[in-house]
Motif scaffolding. Sequence first.
Motif, PDB file in Angstrom:
ATOM      1  N   ALA A 159       0.876  -1.176   0.000  1.00 51.30           N
ATOM      2  CA  ALA A 159       0.000   0.000   0.000  1.00 51.30           C
ATOM      3  C   ALA A 159       0.908   1.220   0.000  1.00 51.30           C
ATOM      4  CB  ALA A 159      -0.913  -0.004   1.229  1.00 51.30           C
ATOM      5  N   GLY A 160       0.290   2.384  -0.113  1.00 49.88           N
ATOM      6  CA  GLY A 160       1.070   3.604  -0.097  1.00 49.88           C
ATOM      7  C   GLY A 160       1.579   3.990  -1.480  1.00 49.88           C
ATOM      8  N   ASP A 161       1.725   5.269  -1.695  1.00 50.41           N
ATOM      9  CA  ASP A 161       2.325   5.816  -2.917  1.00 50.41           C
ATOM     10  C   ASP A 161       3.087   7.070  -2.517  1.00 50.41           C
ATOM     11  OD1 ASP A 161       0.363   7.852  -2.584  1.00 50.41           O
ATOM     12  OD2 ASP A 161      -1.044   6.733  -3.817  1.00 50.41           O
ATOM     13  N   GLY A 162       3.719   7.711  -3.476  1.00 49.52           N
ATOM     14  CA  GLY A 162       4.538   8.862  -3.134  1.00 49.52           C
ATOM     15  C   GLY A 162       3.785   9.947  -2.387  1.00 49.52           C
ATOM     16  N   THR A 163       2.586  10.264  -2.855  1.00 50.25           N
ATOM     17  CA  THR A 163       1.789  11.311  -2.212  1.00 50.25           C
ATOM     18  C   THR A 163       1.427  10.921  -0.792  1.00 50.25           C
ATOM     19  OG1 THR A 163       0.871  11.994  -4.341  1.00 50.25           O
ATOM     20  CG2 THR A 163      -0.353  12.639  -2.375  1.00 50.25           C
ATOM     21  N   THR A 164       0.989   9.677  -0.609  1.00 47.39           N
ATOM     22  CA  THR A 164       0.587   9.208   0.715  1.00 47.39           C
ATOM     23  C   THR A 164       1.784   9.130   1.658  1.00 47.39           C
ATOM     24  OG1 THR A 164      -1.213   7.925  -0.262  1.00 47.39           O
ATOM     25  CG2 THR A 164      -0.548   7.334   1.963  1.00 47.39           C
ATOM     26  N   MET A 165       2.910   8.655   1.147  1.00 40.84           N
ATOM     27  CA  MET A 165       4.104   8.559   1.987  1.00 40.84           C
ATOM     28  C   MET A 165       4.558   9.937   2.460  1.00 40.84           C
ATOM     29  SD  MET A 165       5.930   5.652  -0.374  1.00 40.84           S
ATOM     30  CE  MET A 165       7.567   5.638   0.349  1.00 40.84           C
ATOM     31  N   LEU A 166       4.537  10.910   1.568  1.00 36.83           N
ATOM     32  CA  LEU A 166       4.961  12.263   1.947  1.00 36.83           C
ATOM     33  C   LEU A 166       3.999  12.873   2.952  1.00 36.83           C
ATOM     34  CD1 LEU A 166       6.902  14.616   1.607  1.00 36.83           C
ATOM     35  CD2 LEU A 166       5.584  15.343  -0.405  1.00 36.83           C
ATOM     36  N   ALA A 167       2.691  12.726   2.708  1.00 36.09           N
ATOM     37  CA  ALA A 167       1.702  13.256   3.645  1.00 36.09           C
ATOM     38  C   ALA A 167       1.832  12.589   5.014  1.00 36.09           C
ATOM     39  CB  ALA A 167       0.293  13.046   3.093  1.00 36.09           C
ATOM     40  N   SER A 168       2.108  11.290   5.020  1.00 32.18           N
ATOM     41  CA  SER A 168       2.252  10.564   6.280  1.00 32.18           C
ATOM     42  C   SER A 168       3.472  11.041   7.055  1.00 32.18           C
ATOM     43  CB  SER A 168       2.363   9.062   6.011  1.00 32.18           C
ATOM     44  OG  SER A 168       1.199   8.567   5.385  1.00 32.18           O
ATOM     45  N   CYS A 169       4.580  11.224   6.366  1.00 31.91           N
ATOM     46  CA  CYS A 169       5.788  11.697   7.036  1.00 31.91           C
ATOM     47  C   CYS A 169       5.605  13.116   7.575  1.00 31.91           C
ATOM     48  CB  CYS A 169       6.971  11.629   6.084  1.00 31.91           C
ATOM     49  SG  CYS A 169       7.527   9.943   5.720  1.00 31.91           S
ATOM     50  N   ARG A 170       4.905  13.940   6.834  1.00 39.23           N
ATOM     51  CA  ARG A 170       4.642  15.300   7.317  1.00 39.23           C
ATOM     52  C   ARG A 170       3.737  15.286   8.542  1.00 39.23           C
ATOM     53  NH1 ARG A 170       4.012  18.120   1.306  1.00 39.23           N
ATOM     54  NH2 ARG A 170       6.209  18.750   1.136  1.00 39.23           N
ATOM     55  N   ARG A 171       2.754  14.390   8.545  1.00 36.97           N
ATOM     56  CA  ARG A 171       1.903  14.260   9.729  1.00 36.97           C
ATOM     57  C   ARG A 171       2.713  13.762  10.925  1.00 36.97           C
ATOM     58  NH1 ARG A 171      -3.273  11.879   6.585  1.00 36.97           N
ATOM     59  NH2 ARG A 171      -4.599  13.736   6.671  1.00 36.97           N
ATOM     60  N   ALA A 172       3.623  12.850  10.675  1.00 37.22           N
ATOM     61  CA  ALA A 172       4.470  12.345  11.759  1.00 37.22           C
ATOM     62  C   ALA A 172       5.280  13.485  12.374  1.00 37.22           C
ATOM     63  CB  ALA A 172       5.391  11.257  11.232  1.00 37.22           C
ATOM     64  N   VAL A 173       5.848  14.334  11.538  1.00 38.94           N
ATOM     65  CA  VAL A 173       6.604  15.479  12.036  1.00 38.94           C
ATOM     66  C   VAL A 173       5.694  16.408  12.829  1.00 38.94           C
ATOM     67  CG1 VAL A 173       7.879  17.552  11.351  1.00 38.94           C
ATOM     68  CG2 VAL A 173       8.352  15.358  10.228  1.00 38.94           C
TER      69      VAL A 173
END
Length: 243
Positions: free
Chosen positions: A43-57
Amino acid sequence: MAPEAAIDLNSDLGESFGSWTMGDDAAMFPLVSSANIACGYHAGDGTTMLASCRRAVQHGVTVGAHVSYRDLAGFGRRAMDMDPAELAADVLYQLAALDGIARVAGTRVAYVKPHGALYNRIVHDRVQAAAVLDAVRAFDPTLPVLGLPGSAVLELAAQAGQPVRREAFVDRGYRPDGTLIPRGEPGALLSDLEQIAERAVGFARSGRADSLCVHGDTPGAVAMAALVRQRLEAAGLAVRSFV
């Protein structure tokens, strides 16, 4: 002064893909201390991975790489027989992809947790466990591996000097031998929130787990994670990443 008692609370997040949405990541990120973020293979794609990492931060959540078999159609839940070198390369690919995106977002991959069928396979399969470990060690020999207590991958990692962390699932049933009841079998998924919260506190107090997992795709996951966190803190256990 005695150190504060603490436990990590993790969840599998970033598992949407394209127009397909899995779970409520926006509500889950504030509740956990570590996020196992999908790396594009189950699962996951570039957009989702970036949004997830930003949410983590944004929420001060530690990022872990949720590496998987290359199995988008099966959500990574189909066991696969793979050449060890190919499996190691696939794991390395996923680690590198997520870590690159994480660094753009202002964080980094801080641990590795295999997903689904791969997670369960490397409990017993020492060949595939060694392949996963080869990839992790090549990428970063200081990166902790999160897995099931007693699993082959944690045993091999410890022997190689790779840091290991033990995980307990608050929303999954266990067999007598300590392995998970396979999804689809009776007792595999728990739904009683009071029971789940009570066993979470028990797991944390036992000292046998470094991290507790609430699956992001479990029905009622947000309410479950909220109650688990509330009960852990009420029991005097701080929710804090193990990294």
